[in-house]
Design a protein around this motif. Sequence first.
Motif, mmCIF file in Angstrom:
data_model
loop_
_atom_site.group_PDB
_atom_site.id
_atom_site.type_symbol
_atom_site.label_atom_id
_atom_site.label_comp_id
_atom_site.label_asym_id
_atom_site.label_seq_id
_atom_site.Cartn_x
_atom_site.Cartn_y
_atom_site.Cartn_z
ATOM 1 N N ARG A 1 -99.532 -8.946 -32.743
ATOM 2 C CA ARG A 1 -98.370 -9.284 -31.911
ATOM 3 C C ARG A 1 -97.940 -10.731 -32.145
ATOM 4 O O ARG A 1 -96.741 -11.030 -32.214
ATOM 5 C CB ARG A 1 -98.699 -9.046 -30.440
ATOM 6 C CG ARG A 1 -98.849 -7.579 -30.081
ATOM 7 C CD ARG A 1 -98.929 -7.375 -28.579
ATOM 8 N NE ARG A 1 -99.886 -8.270 -27.951
ATOM 9 C CZ ARG A 1 -101.075 -7.915 -27.482
ATOM 10 N NH1 ARG A 1 -101.457 -6.666 -27.546
ATOM 11 N NH2 ARG A 1 -101.872 -8.805 -26.917
ATOM 12 N N LEU A 2 -98.912 -11.642 -32.261
ATOM 13 C CA LEU A 2 -98.590 -13.047 -32.537
ATOM 14 C C LEU A 2 -97.911 -13.184 -33.888
ATOM 15 O O LEU A 2 -96.931 -13.928 -34.029
ATOM 16 C CB LEU A 2 -99.854 -13.905 -32.470
ATOM 17 C CG LEU A 2 -99.671 -15.404 -32.738
ATOM 18 C CD1 LEU A 2 -98.698 -16.024 -31.742
ATOM 19 C CD2 LEU A 2 -101.022 -16.108 -32.703
ATOM 20 N N LEU A 3 -98.402 -12.457 -34.886
ATOM 21 C CA LEU A 3 -97.786 -12.481 -36.214
ATOM 22 C C LEU A 3 -96.342 -12.009 -36.150
ATOM 23 O O LEU A 3 -95.448 -12.648 -36.722
ATOM 24 C CB LEU A 3 -98.586 -11.616 -37.188
ATOM 25 C CG LEU A 3 -98.029 -11.476 -38.596
ATOM 26 C CD1 LEU A 3 -97.964 -12.825 -39.295
ATOM 27 C CD2 LEU A 3 -98.864 -10.489 -39.399
ATOM 28 N N ALA A 4 -96.097 -10.919 -35.433
ATOM 29 C CA ALA A 4 -94.720 -10.425 -35.293
ATOM 30 C C ALA A 4 -93.842 -11.463 -34.599
ATOM 31 O O ALA A 4 -92.692 -11.672 -34.997
ATOM 32 C CB ALA A 4 -94.712 -9.111 -34.512
ATOM 33 N N GLY A 5 -94.384 -12.138 -33.597
ATOM 34 C CA GLY A 5 -93.620 -13.166 -32.898
ATOM 35 C C GLY A 5 -93.288 -14.357 -33.777
ATOM 36 O O GLY A 5 -92.154 -14.862 -33.758
ATOM 37 N N LEU B 1 -89.602 -15.515 -34.918
ATOM 38 C CA LEU B 1 -89.128 -16.887 -34.691
ATOM 39 C C LEU B 1 -88.623 -17.510 -35.993
ATOM 40 O O LEU B 1 -87.571 -18.156 -36.013
ATOM 41 C CB LEU B 1 -90.256 -17.728 -34.093
ATOM 42 C CG LEU B 1 -89.917 -19.159 -33.710
ATOM 43 C CD1 LEU B 1 -88.853 -19.187 -32.632
ATOM 44 C CD2 LEU B 1 -91.176 -19.873 -33.235
ATOM 45 N N GLU B 2 -89.352 -17.303 -37.073
ATOM 46 C CA GLU B 2 -88.911 -17.826 -38.369
ATOM 47 C C GLU B 2 -87.600 -17.181 -38.802
ATOM 48 O O GLU B 2 -86.706 -17.860 -39.325
ATOM 49 C CB GLU B 2 -89.993 -17.601 -39.423
ATOM 50 C CG GLU B 2 -91.211 -18.455 -39.236
ATOM 51 C CD GLU B 2 -92.325 -18.137 -40.214
ATOM 52 O OE1 GLU B 2 -93.277 -18.935 -40.272
ATOM 53 O OE2 GLU B 2 -92.264 -17.107 -40.915
ATOM 54 N N ALA B 3 -87.461 -15.881 -38.584
ATOM 55 C CA ALA B 3 -86.225 -15.194 -38.962
ATOM 56 C C ALA B 3 -85.047 -15.732 -38.157
ATOM 57 O O ALA B 3 -83.953 -15.954 -38.707
ATOM 58 C CB ALA B 3 -86.368 -13.687 -38.752
ATOM 59 N N THR C 1 -96.831 -14.542 -48.993
ATOM 60 C CA THR C 1 -95.852 -15.115 -49.924
ATOM 61 C C THR C 1 -94.777 -15.892 -49.172
ATOM 62 O O THR C 1 -94.423 -17.016 -49.555
ATOM 63 C CB THR C 1 -95.202 -13.996 -50.763
ATOM 64 O OG1 THR C 1 -96.231 -13.298 -51.467
ATOM 65 C CG2 THR C 1 -94.182 -14.560 -51.730
ATOM 66 N N TRP C 2 -94.258 -15.309 -48.095
ATOM 67 C CA TRP C 2 -93.227 -15.974 -47.297
ATOM 68 C C TRP C 2 -93.752 -17.288 -46.714
ATOM 69 O O TRP C 2 -93.049 -18.295 -46.704
ATOM 70 C CB TRP C 2 -92.742 -15.035 -46.191
ATOM 71 C CG TRP C 2 -91.723 -15.648 -45.302
ATOM 72 C CD1 TRP C 2 -91.891 -16.036 -44.008
ATOM 73 C CD2 TRP C 2 -90.373 -15.976 -45.635
ATOM 74 N NE1 TRP C 2 -90.735 -16.570 -43.512
ATOM 75 C CE2 TRP C 2 -89.782 -16.546 -44.498
ATOM 76 C CE3 TRP C 2 -89.611 -15.838 -46.786
ATOM 77 C CZ2 TRP C 2 -88.465 -16.979 -44.478
ATOM 78 C CZ3 TRP C 2 -88.303 -16.269 -46.761
ATOM 79 C CH2 TRP C 2 -87.749 -16.828 -45.616
ATOM 80 N N GLN C 3 -94.990 -17.286 -46.256
ATOM 81 C CA GLN C 3 -95.548 -18.496 -45.643
ATOM 82 C C GLN C 3 -95.777 -19.593 -46.687
ATOM 83 O O GLN C 3 -95.604 -20.776 -46.394
ATOM 84 C CB GLN C 3 -96.839 -18.179 -44.890
ATOM 85 C CG GLN C 3 -96.667 -17.184 -43.766
ATOM 86 C CD GLN C 3 -95.468 -17.447 -42.881
ATOM 87 O OE1 GLN C 3 -95.231 -18.572 -42.443
ATOM 88 N NE2 GLN C 3 -94.689 -16.414 -42.596
ATOM 89 N N PHE D 1 -82.989 -14.251 -44.105
ATOM 90 C CA PHE D 1 -83.016 -13.708 -42.745
ATOM 91 C C PHE D 1 -83.325 -12.218 -42.782
ATOM 92 O O PHE D 1 -84.146 -11.724 -42.000
ATOM 93 C CB PHE D 1 -81.683 -13.969 -42.039
ATOM 94 C CG PHE D 1 -81.518 -13.177 -40.772
ATOM 95 C CD1 PHE D 1 -82.277 -13.477 -39.650
ATOM 96 C CD2 PHE D 1 -80.605 -12.141 -40.711
ATOM 97 C CE1 PHE D 1 -82.131 -12.747 -38.482
ATOM 98 C CE2 PHE D 1 -80.455 -11.406 -39.546
ATOM 99 C CZ PHE D 1 -81.223 -11.706 -38.426
ATOM 100 N N ALA D 2 -82.677 -11.501 -43.694
ATOM 101 C CA ALA D 2 -82.921 -10.054 -43.819
ATOM 102 C C ALA D 2 -84.383 -9.788 -44.176
ATOM 103 O O ALA D 2 -84.999 -8.856 -43.638
ATOM 104 C CB ALA D 2 -81.986 -9.449 -44.864
ATOM 105 N N LEU D 3 -84.948 -10.598 -45.059
ATOM 106 C CA LEU D 3 -86.359 -10.459 -45.404
ATOM 107 C C LEU D 3 -87.233 -10.669 -44.176
ATOM 108 O O LEU D 3 -88.191 -9.927 -43.948
ATOM 109 C CB LEU D 3 -86.750 -11.451 -46.496
ATOM 110 C CG LEU D 3 -88.244 -11.540 -46.809
ATOM 111 C CD1 LEU D 3 -88.749 -10.254 -47.416
ATOM 112 C CD2 LEU D 3 -88.538 -12.720 -47.696
ATOM 113 N N GLY D 4 -86.899 -11.656 -43.373
ATOM 114 C CA GLY D 4 -87.654 -11.905 -42.153
ATOM 115 C C GLY D 4 -87.607 -10.719 -41.199
ATOM 116 O O GLY D 4 -88.628 -10.343 -40.611
#
Length: 140
Positions: free
Chosen positions: A15-19, A23-25, A84-86, A61-64
């Motif tokens: 859940r934290l990862l999804a949050g 937030l990044e998106a 990879t994104w991080q 944004f779409a990737l996020g």
Amino acid sequence: MNGPATTPTRPAPLRLLAGVLALEALAVLGAAVLLVVEVLVDVPNSLVASIALIALTVLAFALGVVLVIGVWQRRAWVRGATITWQVLQIGAAWVILQGDMAAWIGWVLVVLAVIAIVCVLHPATRGALRDRDGRELDAR
């Protein structure tokens, strides 16, 4: 009624990862909006480059959004894509910290990236993410 629902709850790291990814998106979406406003208000040095940067930001944004949906649906491919994104976020933070921009933005990116990497590598997250056959990643 046959009993409790068969869908297990999502572990806290998932859940934290999804949050964090959401937030990044949203931050990337905000950057895209700011870029559009800047093009409309100011005369860019290169309109083509400005439009390309806006397009790439919208694509990010779409990737996020795809990553958030993948995490929420417990897709196994999310782990590699998130790492990879991080790493890309850490690279962006490095550029921000080395430049003359607001340094706090770079530090926020670093902190969010580290939190996301820790969450995606957490054993509870690994156990929650499954491949298409429903097998855990570590069971292969």
